[in-house]
Design a protein around this motif. Structure first.
Motif, PDB file in Angstrom:
ATOM      1  N   THR A 151      60.415 -76.844 -45.047  1.00  0.00           N
ATOM      2  CA  THR A 151      59.733 -76.069 -46.085  1.00  0.00           C
ATOM      3  C   THR A 151      59.401 -77.001 -47.246  1.00  0.00           C
ATOM      4  N   LEU A 152      58.131 -77.077 -47.609  1.00  0.00           N
ATOM      5  CA  LEU A 152      57.688 -77.972 -48.676  1.00  0.00           C
ATOM      6  C   LEU A 152      57.001 -77.198 -49.789  1.00  0.00           C
ATOM      7  N   GLN A 153      57.336 -77.538 -51.028  1.00  0.00           N
ATOM      8  CA  GLN A 153      56.496 -77.150 -52.144  1.00  0.00           C
ATOM      9  C   GLN A 153      55.500 -78.274 -52.375  1.00  0.00           C
ATOM     10  N   VAL A 154      54.220 -77.918 -52.419  1.00  0.00           N
ATOM     11  CA  VAL A 154      53.169 -78.914 -52.643  1.00  0.00           C
ATOM     12  C   VAL A 154      52.317 -78.458 -53.824  1.00  0.00           C
ATOM     13  N   GLY A 155      51.607 -79.401 -54.412  1.00  0.00           N
ATOM     14  CA  GLY A 155      50.721 -79.017 -55.496  1.00  0.00           C
ATOM     15  C   GLY A 155      49.893 -80.171 -56.009  1.00  0.00           C
ATOM     16  N   PHE A 156      48.827 -79.828 -56.751  1.00  0.00           N
ATOM     17  CA  PHE A 156      48.024 -80.837 -57.438  1.00  0.00           C
ATOM     18  C   PHE A 156      47.639 -80.291 -58.801  1.00  0.00           C
ATOM     19  N   ILE A 157      47.210 -81.199 -59.680  1.00  0.00           N
ATOM     20  CA  ILE A 157      46.857 -80.846 -61.051  1.00  0.00           C
ATOM     21  C   ILE A 157      45.376 -81.131 -61.262  1.00  0.00           C
ATOM     22  N   THR A 158      44.665 -80.149 -61.795  1.00  0.00           N
ATOM     23  CA  THR A 158      43.244 -80.341 -62.056  1.00  0.00           C
ATOM     24  C   THR A 158      43.052 -81.278 -63.253  1.00  0.00           C
ATOM     25  N   SER A 159      41.837 -81.757 -63.424  1.00  0.00           N
ATOM     26  CA  SER A 159      41.555 -82.736 -64.476  1.00  0.00           C
ATOM     27  C   SER A 159      41.449 -82.076 -65.844  1.00  0.00           C
ATOM     28  N   ASP A 160      41.448 -82.936 -66.890  1.00  0.00           N
ATOM     29  CA  ASP A 160      41.287 -82.456 -68.264  1.00  0.00           C
ATOM     30  C   ASP A 160      39.987 -81.662 -68.393  1.00  0.00           C
ATOM     31  N   PRO A 161      39.937 -80.687 -69.288  1.00  0.00           N
ATOM     32  CA  PRO A 161      41.003 -80.294 -70.227  1.00  0.00           C
ATOM     33  C   PRO A 161      41.921 -79.193 -69.695  1.00  0.00           C
TER      34      PRO A 161
ATOM     35  N   ALA B 195      61.619 -85.734 -52.510  1.00  0.00           N
ATOM     36  CA  ALA B 195      60.291 -85.464 -53.075  1.00  0.00           C
ATOM     37  C   ALA B 195      59.409 -86.696 -53.001  1.00  0.00           C
ATOM     38  N   ASN B 196      58.148 -86.473 -52.678  1.00  0.00           N
ATOM     39  CA  ASN B 196      57.103 -87.483 -52.820  1.00  0.00           C
ATOM     40  C   ASN B 196      56.528 -87.264 -54.219  1.00  0.00           C
ATOM     41  N   PRO B 197      56.901 -88.114 -55.198  1.00  0.00           N
ATOM     42  CA  PRO B 197      56.618 -87.810 -56.608  1.00  0.00           C
ATOM     43  C   PRO B 197      55.131 -87.865 -56.930  1.00  0.00           C
ATOM     44  N   PRO B 198      54.740 -87.369 -58.101  1.00  0.00           N
ATOM     45  CA  PRO B 198      53.320 -87.310 -58.465  1.00  0.00           C
ATOM     46  C   PRO B 198      52.618 -88.657 -58.311  1.00  0.00           C
TER      47      PRO B 198
ATOM     48  N   SER C 191      51.108 -94.543 -57.949  1.00  0.00           N
ATOM     49  CA  SER C 191      52.312 -93.815 -58.322  1.00  0.00           C
ATOM     50  C   SER C 191      52.397 -93.779 -59.839  1.00  0.00           C
ATOM     51  N   LEU C 192      52.448 -92.594 -60.412  1.00  0.00           N
ATOM     52  CA  LEU C 192      52.381 -92.495 -61.869  1.00  0.00           C
ATOM     53  C   LEU C 192      53.525 -93.221 -62.553  1.00  0.00           C
ATOM     54  N   THR C 193      54.746 -93.009 -62.067  1.00  0.00           N
ATOM     55  CA  THR C 193      55.897 -93.643 -62.703  1.00  0.00           C
ATOM     56  C   THR C 193      55.823 -95.163 -62.605  1.00  0.00           C
ATOM     57  N   ASN C 194      55.605 -95.666 -61.388  1.00  0.00           N
ATOM     58  CA  ASN C 194      55.579 -97.119 -61.195  1.00  0.00           C
ATOM     59  C   ASN C 194      54.398 -97.768 -61.901  1.00  0.00           C
ATOM     60  N   THR C 195      53.262 -97.084 -61.920  1.00  0.00           N
ATOM     61  CA  THR C 195      52.079 -97.641 -62.563  1.00  0.00           C
ATOM     62  C   THR C 195      52.263 -97.756 -64.077  1.00  0.00           C
ATOM     63  N   ILE C 196      52.788 -96.702 -64.683  1.00  0.00           N
ATOM     64  CA  ILE C 196      52.901 -96.671 -66.143  1.00  0.00           C
ATOM     65  C   ILE C 196      54.053 -97.525 -66.648  1.00  0.00           C
ATOM     66  N   PHE C 197      55.206 -97.433 -65.973  1.00  0.00           N
ATOM     67  CA  PHE C 197      56.401 -98.110 -66.479  1.00  0.00           C
ATOM     68  C   PHE C 197      56.732 -99.405 -65.737  1.00  0.00           C
TER      69      PHE C 197
ATOM     70  N   LEU D 160      43.009 -86.554 -57.448  1.00  0.00           N
ATOM     71  CA  LEU D 160      43.845 -85.707 -58.299  1.00  0.00           C
ATOM     72  C   LEU D 160      45.329 -85.984 -58.066  1.00  0.00           C
ATOM     73  N   VAL D 161      46.109 -85.868 -59.129  1.00  0.00           N
ATOM     74  CA  VAL D 161      47.552 -86.068 -59.042  1.00  0.00           C
ATOM     75  C   VAL D 161      48.159 -84.954 -58.189  1.00  0.00           C
ATOM     76  N   HIS D 162      49.016 -85.333 -57.223  1.00  0.00           N
ATOM     77  CA  HIS D 162      49.630 -84.338 -56.347  1.00  0.00           C
ATOM     78  C   HIS D 162      51.034 -84.764 -55.957  1.00  0.00           C
ATOM     79  N   PHE D 163      51.765 -83.861 -55.314  1.00  0.00           N
ATOM     80  CA  PHE D 163      53.169 -84.116 -54.975  1.00  0.00           C
ATOM     81  C   PHE D 163      53.592 -83.202 -53.827  1.00  0.00           C
ATOM     82  N   GLN D 164      54.756 -83.511 -53.233  1.00  0.00           N
ATOM     83  CA  GLN D 164      55.422 -82.626 -52.278  1.00  0.00           C
ATOM     84  C   GLN D 164      56.923 -82.716 -52.511  1.00  0.00           C
TER      85      GLN D 164
END
Length: 223
Positions: A127-137, A108-111, A185-191, A158-162
């Motif tokens: 075969t890939l599952q892909v997606g993104f998340i819309t902004s708040d709220p 996986a290419n993480p969020p 990268s959300l994980t590396n950036t935050i932690f 926007l945050v996305h992944f595969q």
């Protein structure tokens, strides 16, 4: 497959170039501005300093090897091979770039986000599952399963992944609307920030204890 690949690159690059001209950058006032990373004194305008055009060569606009699969032997099971201004200096100020992404089985290419680019991706194999998340709220998850030859778009910022859902390795090619799209990268950036965000802030934000925060920090350091 080669014909479809180059057709995709042609259309994606053309569309991203139109997006760049109409929305982000003014029309160029010169033929090109080949990046010169050694020039630290010249004024930079939305890019690196320009090399003297009299010294520009064909290799400033060339990159070879995107057909070679990346090494996916890591904890996430994926590898990105970038072709940005750092690989092709001639992309400087042109507002586009490419990446190749390879995925191990269930890799996986993480969020993550690209703060300066919209991304359009085409599946080469697998075969890939892909997606993104819309902004708040709303924070809506927009997701789809892609097969070989399918195309999907991740809007800028926007945050996305595969994720590889198939029974074999998978690969994809993507075009981005910036010569230097950036990566958060959300994980590396935050932690994994330097200096680190305090445990108290992260524990409060994620509603966990300090022990869990420390565990996630260690994980982010050994990706």
């Amino acid at each position: 497959m080669a014909t479809a690949f180059f057709f995709f690159i042609l259309i994606a690059t053309f569309n991203l170039s139109l997006l760049r001209v109409s929305s982000f950058e003014p029309a160029p006032l010169q033929d090109f501005c080949v990046a010169d990373p050694t020039n630290l004194v010249a004024v930079r305008v939305n890019g690196m300093a320009c090399k003297n055009p009299m010294f520009v060569q064909a290799d400033d606009f060339y990159y070879g090897g995107l057909h070679i699969a990346g090494d996916t032997r890591n904890s996430y099971g994926y590898k990105v091979t970038p072709v940005t201004v750092y690989q092709i200096p001639g992309l400087n100020t042109l507002g586009l770039s490419l990446i190749r992404i390879d995925y191990a089985l269930w890799g996986a290419n993480p969020p993550h986000t690209h703060p300066r680019a919209t991304e359009i991706i085409m599946v080469l194999e697998g075969t890939l599952q892909v997606g993104f998340i819309t902004s708040d709220p709303q924070n809506r998850l927009i997701t789809k399963v892609l097969q070989k030859g399918d195309v999907f778009v991740f809007p800028v910022g926007l945050v996305h992944f595969q994720r590889n859902l198939g029974h074999t390795n998978a690969s994809a090619i993507a075009a981005l609307s910036s010569q230097n799209p950036g990566l958060i990268s959300l994980t590396n950036t935050i932690f994994g920030s330097t200096p680190p965000i305090s445990n108290e802030i992260l524990a409060q934000a994620f509603r966990v204890d300090n022990k869990t925060v420390n565990h996630l920090r260690r994980k982010s350091m050994h990706v």
